[in-house]
Design a protein around this motif. Structure first.
Motif, PDB file in Angstrom:
ATOM      1  N   ALA A 252       0.834  -1.205   0.000  1.00 10.95           N
ATOM      2  CA  ALA A 252       0.000   0.000   0.000  1.00 10.95           C
ATOM      3  C   ALA A 252       0.872   1.260   0.000  1.00 10.95           C
ATOM      4  N   THR A 275      -4.637   5.397  -4.752  1.00 11.90           N
ATOM      5  CA  THR A 275      -4.808   5.529  -3.303  1.00 11.90           C
ATOM      6  C   THR A 275      -5.941   4.635  -2.814  1.00 11.90           C
ATOM      7  N   ARG A 276      -6.988   4.550  -3.588  1.00  7.46           N
ATOM      8  CA  ARG A 276      -8.137   3.742  -3.148  1.00  7.46           C
ATOM      9  C   ARG A 276      -7.829   2.254  -3.213  1.00  7.46           C
ATOM     10  N   ARG A 279      -5.879   1.681  -0.025  1.00  9.96           N
ATOM     11  CA  ARG A 279      -6.728   1.670   1.181  1.00  9.96           C
ATOM     12  C   ARG A 279      -7.526   0.379   1.301  1.00  9.96           C
ATOM     13  N   ARG A 280      -7.957  -0.153   0.169  1.00  9.79           N
ATOM     14  CA  ARG A 280      -8.734  -1.394   0.213  1.00  9.79           C
ATOM     15  C   ARG A 280      -7.880  -2.579   0.632  1.00  9.79           C
ATOM     16  N   GLU A 284      -6.706  -0.228   9.292  1.00 12.07           N
ATOM     17  CA  GLU A 284      -6.079   0.787  10.137  1.00 12.07           C
ATOM     18  C   GLU A 284      -5.054   0.177  11.074  1.00 12.07           C
ATOM     19  N   LEU A 291      -1.908   4.336   6.192  1.00 12.70           N
ATOM     20  CA  LEU A 291      -3.299   4.655   5.877  1.00 12.70           C
ATOM     21  C   LEU A 291      -3.526   6.162   5.883  1.00 12.70           C
ATOM     22  N   LEU A 294      -2.230   7.482   2.642  1.00 11.38           N
ATOM     23  CA  LEU A 294      -3.145   7.223   1.530  1.00 11.38           C
ATOM     24  C   LEU A 294      -4.320   8.200   1.544  1.00 11.38           C
ATOM     25  N   HIS A 295      -4.824   8.508   2.728  1.00 15.85           N
ATOM     26  CA  HIS A 295      -5.928   9.476   2.819  1.00 15.85           C
ATOM     27  C   HIS A 295      -5.480  10.862   2.366  1.00 15.85           C
ATOM     28  N   GLU A 298      -5.092  10.884  -1.302  1.00 12.26           N
ATOM     29  CA  GLU A 298      -6.432  10.918  -1.901  1.00 12.26           C
ATOM     30  C   GLU A 298      -6.948  12.352  -1.913  1.00 12.26           C
TER      31      GLU A 298
END
Length: 453
Positions: A252, A275-276, A279-280, A284, A291, A294-295, A298
């Motif tokens: 990730a 990014t999505r 995250r998938r 957390e 994470l 990635l947010h 995004e």
């Protein structure tokens, strides 16, 4: 004139070929593939004594001839004839086997160190989808195992991780152009030879993980140095090794880097997709730092798309997740996903949205953190955001003053991103070129970085 090709000469000698004999066999194999080749003793003499490199498909044919005779696999890169068009294509592939991935990274590294034309290979937008899809499917389909804690006493793995930490520190403090060649040479001379041996599963996965971290870092260094096609290829190969290591958070993290690059190059839709996917693939609990990253990335992509509300929500979610981060429980590669970095990226979200007050809030904290850590690259990027906030308020004097700080910080590191940041400020200040403060900034940019206004 090129240097003599001693590696090719040695392999020909080992194989027991005469130069004329090698040329005849190359011609024969070429004819089998539909090529009318007319190589002879003189041709091989030029390859060996003058270091000349024949065009495709000849290097591959030479490797095939030598492999047949020696009974082991010989690649064009083993005698300095990597076919760079083929390597550029291979670097974009998400291989079925991690061993194939290792060979690709070795060849990328050799071409990189020798400053071959592979460093000019283009960034290929269409190549982003398949690696992220394949990584995500493999991660979601993987079964959890109880392998127990990694034994940090494994000397090779521990040593590789120590070197990774050292090179990561150099990148953060000195820029991506500072030590990339040294990292590539370390990987090719020490790390990848270890991975070509067979190990028990726990050690093998640990080595894949360490190699994936280093391949990511060298890709990130190339990205920061403005060599985007090369960086993309390192990152794709790193993602494949991360899958082989069965470390979802690391995969990730690689997708986050790929997203950052895609967004910088003007491809926010693809950046958002990456990014999505990242995250998938994790929770957390896997790595709050990853994470949160990635947010925030995004949010960067959404801001570039002009989706202000969704971007702000992504930044808020990044803050929420980041509050859970304990760097003592995070991997070494997550060390610099901290306030300086995260808030600096948030500032760039709001820069793209033209929200000066939010830029001030996030960039101010990033600048302060970077100052305490001595991180010139991050400080330059965040000071630039503050300068742009001043321009949003028509405070040109303040913007020019902050731009001078950006310039001084950028000149202290080897980072094309910092240089591009200075150029961006020059473009934004161009309407005010007659002001004394702006003229001082432009003169200094020419003096320190050779940038004309």
């Amino acid at each position: 004139m090129n240097e003599p090709n001693d590696a090719l000469a040695a392999l020909i000698l080992q194989a027991g070929f005469s130069w004329a004999g090698l040329a005849r066999r190359v011609n024969d194999l070429g004819a089998d593939d539909g090529f009318a080749l007319r190589y002879d003793y003189t041709s091989v003499h030029r390859w060996v004594k003058r270091g000349e490199r024949p065009r495709s498909p000849v290097p591959a044919l030479v490797a095939k001839v030598l492999s047949e005779k020696l009974g082991r696999r010989i690649r064009p890169s083993d005698f300095g004839m990597t076919e760079e068009e083929t390597l550029a294509a291979r670097g974009l592939q998400y291989a079925d086997s991690p061993r194939t991935t290792i060979d690709t990274i070795i060849d990328l590294g050799r071409a990189d160190v020798n400053r071959r034309s592979i460093i000019k290979a283009p960034f290929v937008l269409a190549a982003l989808g398949a690696p992220s899809r394949d990584w995500l499917l493999a991660t979601l389909d993987g079964t959890a195992t109880e392998r127990g804690p990694r034994q940090v006493g494994m000397k090779q793995v521990a040593g590789i991780r120590d070197m990774f930490a050292l090179f990561q520190e150099m990148d953060v403090m000195r820029g991506g152009g500072h030590a990339r060649t040294a990292l590539v040479e370390y990987m090719n001379s020490y790390v990848f030879p270890l991975l070509k041996r067979d190990h028990e599963e726990r050690v093998q996965r640990a080595l894949y993980e360490a190699a994936a971290e280093q391949a990511y870092l060298v890709g990130w260094m190339a990205y920061d140095d403005g060599e985007h096609g090369l960086a993309q290829r390192y990152l794709i190969q790193s993602l494949r090794l991360a899958q082989a290591s069965d470390t979802a958070a690391l995969g990730a993290h690689v997708l986050a880097g790929m997203s950052d690059q895609a967004n910088l190059l003007g491809h926010p839709h693809e950046a958002l997709m990456l990014t999505r996917a990242g995250r998938r693939g994790i929770t957390e609990n896997d790595s709050p730092a990853c994470l949160a990253d990635l947010h925030i990335l995004e949010g960067r992509a959404l801001a570039a798309l002009g989706e202000a509300r969704a971007a702000a929500a992504a930044v808020a979610e990044a803050e929420r997740v980041f509050a859970r981060v304990d760097h003592g429980n995070e991997p070494v590669w997550a060390r610099f996903i901290d306030v300086s970095y995260l808030f600096g990226e948030a500032a760039h979200c709001f820069r793209d949205l033209g929200q000066a007050s939010q830029i001030d809030r996030f960039a101010g904290e990033s600048v302060e953190g970077a100052r305490k850590q001595g991180r010139a690259r991050r400080g330059a990027l965040s000071h630039a955001a503050l300068a742009i906030a001043d321009l949003e308020r028509r405070n040109v004097e303040g913007a020019a003053a902050k731009s001078l700080t950006v310039l001084d910080l950028a000149a202290s590191v080897n980072s094309s991103r910092c240089v591009e940041t200075v150029r961006d400020l020059q473009r934004r200040l161009k309407p005010y070129a007659e002001m004394d403060e702006v003229q001082r900034f432009n003169a200094r940019a020419g003096e320190l970085l050779g940038l004309a206004a």
